[in-house]
Design an enzyme around this catalytic site. Structure first.
Site, PDB file in Angstrom:
ATOM      1  N   GLY B  31       0.790  -1.230   0.000  1.00 21.20           N
ATOM      2  CA  GLY B  31       0.000   0.000   0.000  1.00 21.20           C
ATOM      3  C   GLY B  31       0.818   1.273   0.000  1.00 21.20           C
ATOM      4  O   GLY B  31       0.271   2.346  -0.228  1.00 21.20           O
ATOM      5  N   CYS B 240     -27.397  -8.839 -17.122  1.00 23.05           N
ATOM      6  CA  CYS B 240     -26.757  -8.547 -18.399  1.00 23.05           C
ATOM      7  C   CYS B 240     -27.712  -8.905 -19.539  1.00 23.05           C
ATOM      8  O   CYS B 240     -28.271 -10.007 -19.566  1.00 23.05           O
ATOM      9  CB  CYS B 240     -25.455  -9.329 -18.538  1.00 23.05           C
ATOM     10  SG  CYS B 240     -24.734  -9.209 -20.199  1.00 23.05           S
ATOM     11  N   CYS B 243     -25.867 -12.040 -21.485  1.00 24.07           N
ATOM     12  CA  CYS B 243     -25.579 -13.357 -20.878  1.00 24.07           C
ATOM     13  C   CYS B 243     -26.398 -13.586 -19.616  1.00 24.07           C
ATOM     14  O   CYS B 243     -26.253 -14.612 -18.967  1.00 24.07           O
ATOM     15  CB  CYS B 243     -24.093 -13.505 -20.585  1.00 24.07           C
ATOM     16  SG  CYS B 243     -23.556 -12.610 -19.111  1.00 24.07           S
ATOM     17  N   CYS B 265     -22.500  -6.785 -19.657  1.00 26.79           N
ATOM     18  CA  CYS B 265     -21.291  -6.962 -18.843  1.00 26.79           C
ATOM     19  C   CYS B 265     -20.171  -6.046 -19.337  1.00 26.79           C
ATOM     20  O   CYS B 265     -19.915  -5.970 -20.542  1.00 26.79           O
ATOM     21  CB  CYS B 265     -20.773  -8.401 -18.951  1.00 26.79           C
ATOM     22  SG  CYS B 265     -21.777  -9.635 -18.127  1.00 26.79           S
ATOM     23  N   CYS B 271     -18.575 -12.279 -20.162  1.00 24.54           N
ATOM     24  CA  CYS B 271     -19.851 -12.312 -20.864  1.00 24.54           C
ATOM     25  C   CYS B 271     -19.824 -13.368 -21.985  1.00 24.54           C
ATOM     26  O   CYS B 271     -20.746 -14.182 -22.120  1.00 24.54           O
ATOM     27  CB  CYS B 271     -20.135 -10.935 -21.439  1.00 24.54           C
ATOM     28  SG  CYS B 271     -21.839 -10.676 -21.947  1.00 24.54           S
TER      29      CYS B 271
END
Lengths: 362, 285, 190
Positions: B31, B240, B243, B265, B271
């Site tokens: 980080g 979606c 899909c 998606c 997808c």
């Protein structure tokens, strides 16, 4: 029914082909040669070398041609190329007192050793479009005379003899290099000068101008402006001495700035310094003014909160390659982020009772 | 076919060593933003030069490389970066998340869970999560040193007071292993939970800002929130249209002049994979 | 003449592979990776040689501790990396056996604003296996184990996080790592 868009690869190829065609323009007109650009657009070539941090007029000319005359794009091409070059070592500092000057003026003394040499300047041209130039390309012959003595002392040397200007003692500390190490603050003067030497001309000019208008005014006189060629020498450890490896054209500006003294320094003149590749005097003068403004802390002056006094502001925003890249990246797709913002704004509006229009048709 | 005018993966070996050292320090201090001497790349700053330099420093000739932008392999900048590495490193490329060993991304984390052998390289525009609260690097660096993150909490809390919610939808700040507050790059906050405990190595490159940071596998990454306003990973509330997935991040597409919208998606590989398995959404023929 | 041999024969690909090994080791403390391609002079292990070739150059002052500081090693390091030799206080990398590297207080652990400006220690060991001290922290799913030359020093190092040293352990052709972020508990059988 919905079919997802495809074809990014073809779109890019086609865009590149179209760009190449546009670059060439009307094929019935002769193509520009690099020699033409180098010889006849030499100030553009100089700017590309200066801000590209690479002294090579032929490559700069190629970059200008490739970039269709967009100088920041040309500078970018040079910078990207420069990154791939091996580094053999550092040169000895160039000695501008040994400059073979084609231009040398001082605003602080009427006459001085080495003389005032106007050189090939726009200064006193009347800015009238020259329609003769549109008609023919004939080179007029400029009058000549014997070259002036080669030693042209710096104006500040004369002030120094009287103790009227701050000392600028020689310093052999190797300067930092922001192309090899990340910028770190506070930045030494050497590092600031390096950043300014390759900073965008327009940005530097704007910053310098702001100091003249009162944002950290520093009362600059052009002690001296000189343009000419200097030899570049390199120490060869195997030989035990330095040898000349070439010659470059540079513009140097030393400003002499009024200074009433501070808690730590007596009243005396102070210095601002600009040194830039090529014939680039607007940039060199701007650099000297900004350099002087950034020196407020070491001279014990007040911080007036002016933009040109703020090293972090100036150094982080003066590089046009960084700036243009980030600025232009906002035209890249951001629809994922935008979608998340859309959802958020819809939600906030729903809750605020503002979304009376209801959902759009789906 | 590798372009032999340049070194493997474009960068010279000295530059790669410098970047590699920064990556190792980044992994050792999760980080924390490690300064590195970012090089000028042949693509503009802000267009993934940080990610490209990190990828160039970690790729081996045996890697299988995937590049996505906005979740899609076919977006123009993803295409451009992928072809850069095909040319300069000769690496194999793929659009399949599961097959890739190194994935460079802008603004998304793939929907398919990543695995131990994989490396995810993020392109980062502004690595400093505190930058919009404090523009000075000299100040924000001190704030990280002293763990002085009060300003960030105040900002988030002001949002709640004003809007009833934290009004940050992407680049939502996280805290790494209880120490450094980190910018996750401009991914939608929907993706934030995928960063925590991820089995893959996550590397972040910010070229213009000259910073590299990292998350080793299985690092604890917590999105900043408040007890009474817990973090929520949100997305459009639809399935979606292609899909029928209900668990993926969706793009909104306007398909006609009346403003009709479909939701699909953002992760094109996910997808397509679902469609290949026979899933059909309401907007397919 | 030994100085001229034993480097990477194909530097770009050898160092790319070696770095992936070192990076995996650093990202997954306790994992043991194998590094190929370096044949440094005795007493350096091939793994330590590969680490030097992959990470060191003129920008990284190197400290050769104890028996690694030989004429042959110096010549090899100079020829293949160009790393300037220095003492423990100013080095970016240090190389040696554990006893020769002690006390660790001599090395730079970085500053609060720049904790990355700290030394990386390459510790040559005779034994390197996934057994011994128990490791937890970033890079480790539940726990990992690694044969460490001690525990107290590594615990003290971790306690200073985010400041601290990072360690690479080399043994023959193998390498493992212990970053400052890893927390250590003593081997259960001790």
């Amino acid at each position: 029914m919905y079919v997802a868009v495809k074809g990014g690869e073809r779109a890019i190829e086609n865009a590149h082909a179209w760009l190449a065609e546009e670059r060439r323009g009307d094929p019935g007109i002769a193509a520009l040669t690099l020699e033409q650009i180098r010889e006849q657009l030499s100030l553009a070539v100089n700017r590309v070398m200066a801000e590209g941090s690479l002294y090579d007029p032929d490559l700069a000319a190629l970059a200008i041609k490739q970039a269709r005359g967009d100088l920041i794009e040309a500078i970018f091409l040079i910078r990207a190329y420069r990154t791939t070059l091996p580094r053999f070592g550092g040169s000895v500092p160039v000695d501008t007192a040994r400059m073979n000057c084609m231009r040398r003026i001082s605003a602080t003394f009427k006459d001085l050793p080495g003389g005032q040499v106007l050189g090939p300047t726009f200064d006193y041209t009347h800015r009238l479009l020259d329609f003769k130039l549109a008609a023919d390309g004939q080179a007029p012959k400029a009058p000549t005379r014997e070259a002036a003595p080669s030693h042209v002392p710096h104006v500040t040397e004369f002030l120094n003899r009287e103790g009227l200007i701050e000392e600028a003692p020689a310093d052999d500390t190797p300067p930092p290099d922001l192309t090899r190490a990340p910028l770190e603050l506070p930045a030494s003067r050497a590092l600031r000068l390096q950043a300014l030497a390759r900073a965008d001309e327009g940005f530097t000019l704007g910053m310098a101008y702001s100091t003249q208008r009162g944002y950290a005014r520093n009362h600059a006189f052009v002690g001296e402006l000189r343009i000419g060629t200097v030899p570049v020498e390199m120490d060869i450890p195997e030989l035990g001495f330095s040898i000349e490896i070439g010659e470059i054209e540079v513009t140097e500006c030393e400003t002499v700035n009024q200074f009433k003294g501070s808690k730590t320094e007596p009243p005396q003149f102070t210095r601002g310094y600009g040194l830039v590749f090529g014939q680039t005097e607007r940039k060199a003068i701007s650099m000297a003014l900004v350099d002087r403004a950034l020196r407020w802390e070491e001279l014990g002056e007040d911080n007036q909160g002016a933009p040109a006094q703020d090293a972090e502001f100036v150094l982080y925003h003066g590089d046009n390659i960084q700036a243009t890249g980030f600025l232009e990246h906002i035209k890249l797709p951001h629809y994922v982020d935008f979608q998340s913002e859309l959802e958020l704004v819809r939600k906030l509006r729903r809750e605020a009772g503002a979304d009376t229009a209801g959902d759009v048709a789906e | 076919m590798t372009d032999h005018a340049y070194n493997f993966a474009y960068l010279d070996e000295q530059t790669k060593r410098m970047i590699r050292r920064a990556i190792l320090k980044g992994l050792a201090i999760p980080g924390y933003q490690v300064p590195f001497a970012s090089r000028e790349m042949p693509m503009p700053y802000g267009w993934g030069t940080g990610g490209v330099q990190v990828s160039a420093a970690i790729l081996t000739p045996e890697d299988r490389f995937k590049v996505i932008d906005q979740g899609a392999d076919d977006t123009t900048n993803a295409v451009s970066i992928r072809s850069f590495f095909e040319r300069t490193a000769g690496v194999a490329t793929t659009t399949r998340t599961k097959e890739a060993t190194v994935i460079q991304t802008r603004h998304r984390i793939p929907e398919d869970p990543l695995s131990e052998g994989q490396i995810l390289v993020y392109q980062v525009p502004i690595p400093e999560p505190l930058r919009f609260l404090e523009p000075r690097e000299t100040e924000t660096r001190k704030m990280h040193a002293l763990q002085e993150y009060g300003l960030m909490h105040v900002k988030l809390y002001e949002d709640i007071a004003r809007h009833g919610h934290i009004a940050t939808a992407y680049a939502y700040p996280v805290k790494v292993e209880g120490r450094y507050v980190m910018d996750p790059s401009p991914i939608p906050k929907f993706d934030n939970p995928k960063m925590s405990g991820c089995p893959a190595i996550q590397l972040f490159g910010a070229g213009r800002e000259q910073r590299i940071y990292a998350l080793p596998p299985y690092t604890r990454v917590v999105s900043l929130d408040f007890e009474d306003h817990p973090f929520e990973a949100s997305k459009a509330d639809h399935a979606c249209g292609l899909c029928d997935a209900t668990d993926s991040y969706l793009d909104e597409v306007i398909v006609d002049d009346t403003g009709t919208r479909v939701f699909v998606c953002s992760d094109t590989d996910y997808c397509e994979g679902r469609q290949a398995q026979g899933f059909r959404g309401k907007d397919t023929a | 003449m030994t100085a001229l041999i034993g480097g990477f024969t194909t530097p770009a690909t050898h160092s790319a592979h070696a770095f992936r090994g070192v990076m995996t080791a650093m990202a997954r403390p306790g994992t043991i990776e194998t590094l190929h391609g370096a044949m440094p002079p005795a007493p350096l292990s091939p793994a330590a040689g590969a680490v030097l070739l992959t990470l060191c150059d003129a920008d990284t002052p190197l400290y050769l501790a104890g028996d690694t500081d030989t004429t042959d090693v110096r010549a090899w390091v100079a020829f293949h990396t160009g790393a300037p030799l220095t003492g423990p206080e100013t080095c970016a990398f240090a190389l040696g056996r554990w006893d020769a590297l002690l006390p660790l207080s001599r090395f730079s652990i970085g500053t609060a604003e720049y904790p990355d400006r700290s030394a990386t220690l390459i510790v040559e060991t005779d034994r390197l296996e996934a057994a011994g001290a128990t490791l937890t922290g970033p890079g480790i799913c539940t726990t990992a184990a690694l044969s460490l030359p001690g525990t107290g020093d590594f615990r003290d190092n971790h306690a200073r996080f985010p400041l601290g040293l990072d360690f690479l352990f080399t043994c023959g052709g193998r390498v493992a790592a212990l970053p400052r972020s890893t927390s250590i508990s003593a081997p259960k059988d001790c």
